[in-house]
Design a protein around this motif. Sequence first.
Motif, PDB file in Angstrom:
ATOM      1  N   ARG B  27     -10.573 -34.779  41.852  1.00 47.69           N
ATOM      2  CA  ARG B  27      -9.817 -35.755  40.884  1.00 47.69           C
ATOM      3  C   ARG B  27     -10.998 -36.151  39.770  1.00 47.69           C
ATOM      4  O   ARG B  27     -11.473 -37.375  39.501  1.00 47.69           O
ATOM      5  CB  ARG B  27      -9.772 -37.162  41.510  1.00 47.69           C
ATOM      6  N   GLY B  46     -12.526 -31.890  53.619  1.00 44.28           N
ATOM      7  CA  GLY B  46     -11.604 -32.638  52.917  1.00 44.28           C
ATOM      8  C   GLY B  46     -12.145 -33.366  51.549  1.00 44.28           C
ATOM      9  O   GLY B  46     -11.415 -33.967  50.828  1.00 44.28           O
ATOM     10  N   SER B  47     -13.332 -33.064  51.560  1.00 42.94           N
ATOM     11  CA  SER B  47     -14.018 -33.889  50.221  1.00 42.94           C
ATOM     12  C   SER B  47     -13.751 -32.978  48.892  1.00 42.94           C
ATOM     13  O   SER B  47     -13.716 -33.539  47.940  1.00 42.94           O
ATOM     14  CB  SER B  47     -15.514 -33.984  50.551  1.00 42.94           C
ATOM     15  N   ARG B 220     -16.880 -36.895  47.789  1.00 42.52           N
ATOM     16  CA  ARG B 220     -15.950 -37.988  48.756  1.00 42.52           C
ATOM     17  C   ARG B 220     -14.465 -37.868  47.902  1.00 42.52           C
ATOM     18  O   ARG B 220     -14.320 -38.303  47.002  1.00 42.52           O
ATOM     19  CB  ARG B 220     -16.402 -39.004  49.287  1.00 42.52           C
ATOM     20  N   ASP B 221     -13.560 -37.340  48.777  1.00 42.67           N
ATOM     21  CA  ASP B 221     -12.110 -37.345  48.147  1.00 42.67           C
ATOM     22  C   ASP B 221     -12.050 -37.051  46.921  1.00 42.67           C
ATOM     23  O   ASP B 221     -11.233 -37.785  45.969  1.00 42.67           O
ATOM     24  CB  ASP B 221     -11.592 -38.838  48.421  1.00 42.67           C
ATOM     25  N   GLY B 222     -12.617 -35.954  46.777  1.00 48.20           N
ATOM     26  CA  GLY B 222     -12.150 -35.139  45.097  1.00 48.20           C
ATOM     27  C   GLY B 222     -13.301 -35.685  44.092  1.00 48.20           C
ATOM     28  O   GLY B 222     -12.826 -35.448  42.992  1.00 48.20           O
ATOM     29  N   LYS B 223     -13.978 -36.666  44.248  1.00 46.56           N
ATOM     30  CA  LYS B 223     -15.013 -37.557  43.329  1.00 46.56           C
ATOM     31  C   LYS B 223     -16.330 -37.315  43.636  1.00 46.56           C
ATOM     32  O   LYS B 223     -16.774 -37.179  44.722  1.00 46.56           O
ATOM     33  CB  LYS B 223     -14.498 -38.873  43.187  1.00 46.56           C
TER      34      LYS B 223
END
Lengths: 406, 248
Positions: B27, B46-47, B220-223
């Motif tokens: 993201r 999943g990160s 974490r979570d694409g950031k």
Amino acid sequence: MRFSNLIKIALRALNNNKLRCFLTMLGIIIGVGSVITMLAIGQGSKNSIKAQISEMGSNMIMIHPGTGQRGGVRQSSDDMQTLKEEDYTTIHDNAKYVTAISPQVSSSGQFIYGNNNYPSQLQGVSPDYLEIRQLKIAEGSMFTDHDVTTAAKVCVLGQTVVDNLFPNGEDPVGKVVRFNKIPLTVIGVLQEKGTNSMGQDQDDVALAPYTTVMKRVLAIDYIQGLFASAIDENLSEEASAEITALLRTNHKLKDGADDDFNIRTQQELSEMMSSTSEMMTVLLGCVAGISLLVGGIGIMNIMYVSVTERTREIGLRMAIGAKGRDILAQFLIESVIISITGGVIGVLLGCLAAWMVNLFAHWPVQVQLSAILLSFTVCTVTGVFFGWYPAQKAANLNPIDALRYE
Amino acid sequence: MTDREIIKITDLRRNFRVGDETVHALRGLSFTIHEGEFVTIMGTSGSGKSTLLNILGCLDIPTSGDYLLDGISVQKMSKPQRATIRNRKIGFVFQNYNLLPKTTSIENVELPLLYNATYNARQRKERAIRALEAVGLHDRLYHRSNQMSGGQQQRVAIARALVNDPVIILADEATGNLDTRTSFSILTLFQELHARGRTIIFVTHNPELADYSSRNIVLRDGKIISDTINESPASAREVYESLPKEED
């Protein structure tokens, strides 16, 4: 990407799985080997039939009286008396495409010498007959044109007749044998020819001047047939056309009237017989072709499995810089190497098998270069064709998925 | 560390469509990696670290954002062009080594050069031997991959990553399959390569490894949730030497 590098890559990959590689090849080996052997057997039998026919004289032309009608009644050709001695002289003197010609009259009867007797055919012919039928004199000599003119009481015997009349190995030349009641002096013996492809004993024959047989044995004024030789095999058509024209003029046949004679060339016979063996060759070729196809499907099957099994390897190759077409080329080259190597081994094995068939079964075989080239081409095409789909599948893999493939 | 920018990404995003849903794996990431850095990229599963690694390795392209590798824009390239870029500029090291089975070390290491037509057979062999010497396997040149231990196999894989003299080495959990002692020996090797000026990105989920790199990026979570420079990395060699040798 260098092509030599691709070959190196493919060879290394194949080297890693030698047994599987060999088993895959086996399909192609058997396929190609059987194509070669089958076609060699087919060609061999065709050749031996051809050889036997040309032994009989491949440029031979046979002329027989034709079936005709007499007052609405169809007559058997044996009863027809349309061929005369002057037909023989006309053709002998005028035909350009005919090198030798002999009338033919025959009579069956009993040959007698001392207390031996043997039933055979007495053929009344002219000295040309030897050349036409490719016969040779083993002992003594052939009768001459002078013997023909004088209707001399002489004959030349075939080996079978000699064996039966002279079982103790006496020299028949100069002896007098009787045919029915007519004494004939043996002046020569024919060289042995063996049986022909139809199983007939070609030595069970005796020759005499046709005039002798016509006048002294059969008491007829017509001849039963004519044998002629064309200049060569390919000119038999022309020769038979020429003979037809001469005979029609001689017989004063109107335009549109049926011929009152039949002309058959040896070429027709040879075509008929070789078409039979041609069919056999095609049939054998088909069977062998199917096994080649099965071998090809074997390649496809193995290549397909190997693509799946080597998914991670493909992913790695892509990650370190292999393009899709490099992967495609690698797998195609692998399958072509398998099929060509299999093809080479198959050709060698096929030749060996053909040789063994000849050695043990005594069948005539001839390995054809065209069959080798054909099966070689077919197996290369097979390799590309059946390797294409798995190779395409490998080339289209996504490197990320391929690398994570378990 | 020099001023040459090896990797420069700006506002990198990557979306995947799974059925009707769109999954945002990355993201909007931005960072620059200079020549001579040893960067660890961390994150739980999943990160988005695998997605990032795929994009950095030119195996995947971002949905939006810019990626410059050694000054070359990658996202507009065709598949074959990206294959060439991977071949010339990137060295991969994987968790499970990914060596060709039953193949000698030299042949494995030569592999990237086989896809590069500018090298001939003699040059390939020379470079492969030099790369194997650099990872300490000069006595294992003709061993086959199935005759070597995990640590040795990973060294061959690292040699393979070095052989094309890449601008960056991308290691994906490169110590994940190894025991602690061997892990540290491999890590020591990475530190040595770093000391010789190699740029390395080491993706892992193991937070301990951050101590041994010069920079640590946490996802974490694409950031990016943290991006820290480690001024004095710990020495992997010391840890390695302090660990007891295994007695068989």
